[in-house]
Design an enzyme around this catalytic site. Structure first.
Site, PDB file in Angstrom:
ATOM      1  N   SER A 120       4.192   0.515   6.033  1.00  0.00           N
ATOM      2  CA  SER A 120       3.176  -0.514   6.268  1.00  0.00           C
ATOM      3  C   SER A 120       2.747  -1.253   5.004  1.00  0.00           C
ATOM      4  O   SER A 120       2.255  -2.367   5.090  1.00  0.00           O
ATOM      5  CB  SER A 120       1.947   0.089   6.948  1.00  0.00           C
ATOM      6  OG  SER A 120       1.229   0.894   6.053  1.00  0.00           O
ATOM      7  N   LYS A 138      -4.569   0.538   2.994  1.00  0.00           N
ATOM      8  CA  LYS A 138      -4.400  -0.879   3.368  1.00  0.00           C
ATOM      9  C   LYS A 138      -5.055  -1.768   2.320  1.00  0.00           C
ATOM     10  O   LYS A 138      -5.758  -1.318   1.445  1.00  0.00           O
ATOM     11  CB  LYS A 138      -5.037  -1.157   4.738  1.00  0.00           C
ATOM     12  CG  LYS A 138      -4.524  -0.301   5.871  1.00  0.00           C
ATOM     13  CD  LYS A 138      -3.109  -0.629   6.241  1.00  0.00           C
ATOM     14  CE  LYS A 138      -2.661   0.265   7.394  1.00  0.00           C
ATOM     15  NZ  LYS A 138      -1.256   0.173   7.623  1.00  0.00           N
TER      16      LYS A 138
END
Length: 170
Positions: free
Chosen positions: A48, A92
């Site tokens: 990711s 993230k």
């Protein structure tokens, strides 16, 4: 006389054991405080955050004071407790903070772009690899309280370092 010699020897051993136990307890308290409240190492892996982080993993150092002091902003890499599964910790990038308007699209579900306003006390997080990241595009803005740390240092995983040295030797 012999009995008193054993007692003195036992007292000496007990004192040394207590001293060493005290040192160990102090060290464990310091370690707990440091890793929970100041900074901690984290092994982050997965697709990711490609190309910023490696698939096989990177060792990150995360500062736990920055989220408490409100020092998290646009572009920061953060450790976030997943809103969908609290047992999972995500790494993230903060794309927007409270009050910002975000235009985004989910390439796996729709070609149309969508617009969202980040509410007060929330941030919008996304992975750098938009094709393989479950992030705010899927579960919406994340409450600021779920941010556990701000990444301030990245080191390649030991396996990657070993592979790099092996390539240099040949």
């Amino acid at each position: 006389m012999r009995f008193s010699g054993y007692i003195a020897q036992w007292r000496s051993a007990a004192k040394e054991a207590l001293d060493r136990t005290g040192i160990t307890v102090n060290f464990l308290c310091w370690l707990h405080f440091t890793s929970n409240y100041l900074c901690s190492p984290v092994h982050a892996y997965g697709v990711s955050m490609l190309p910023t982080l490696n698939v096989t993993g990177d060792i990150l150092l995360a500062d736990h004071l920055s989220p408490l002091l409100g020092n998290v902003g646009h572009g920061d890499l953060v450790l976030v407790r997943s809103p969908l599964n609290p047992k999972i910790r995500l790494t993230k990038r903060v794309v927007a903070v409270e009050g910002d308007t975000v235009t985004y699209f989910d390439p796996l579900h729709s070609e149309a772009s969508q617009v969202a306003v980040v509410p007060k006390g929330h941030v919008w997080i996304q992975g750098d690899n938009i094709y393989a990241s479950r992030d705010s595009r899927h579960f919406g803005p994340v409450p600021y309280g779920l941010i556990e740390g701000k990444v301030f240092f990245r080191e390649l995983c030991i396996v990657n370092i070993a592979k790099t040295f092996a390539k240099l030797r040949h």
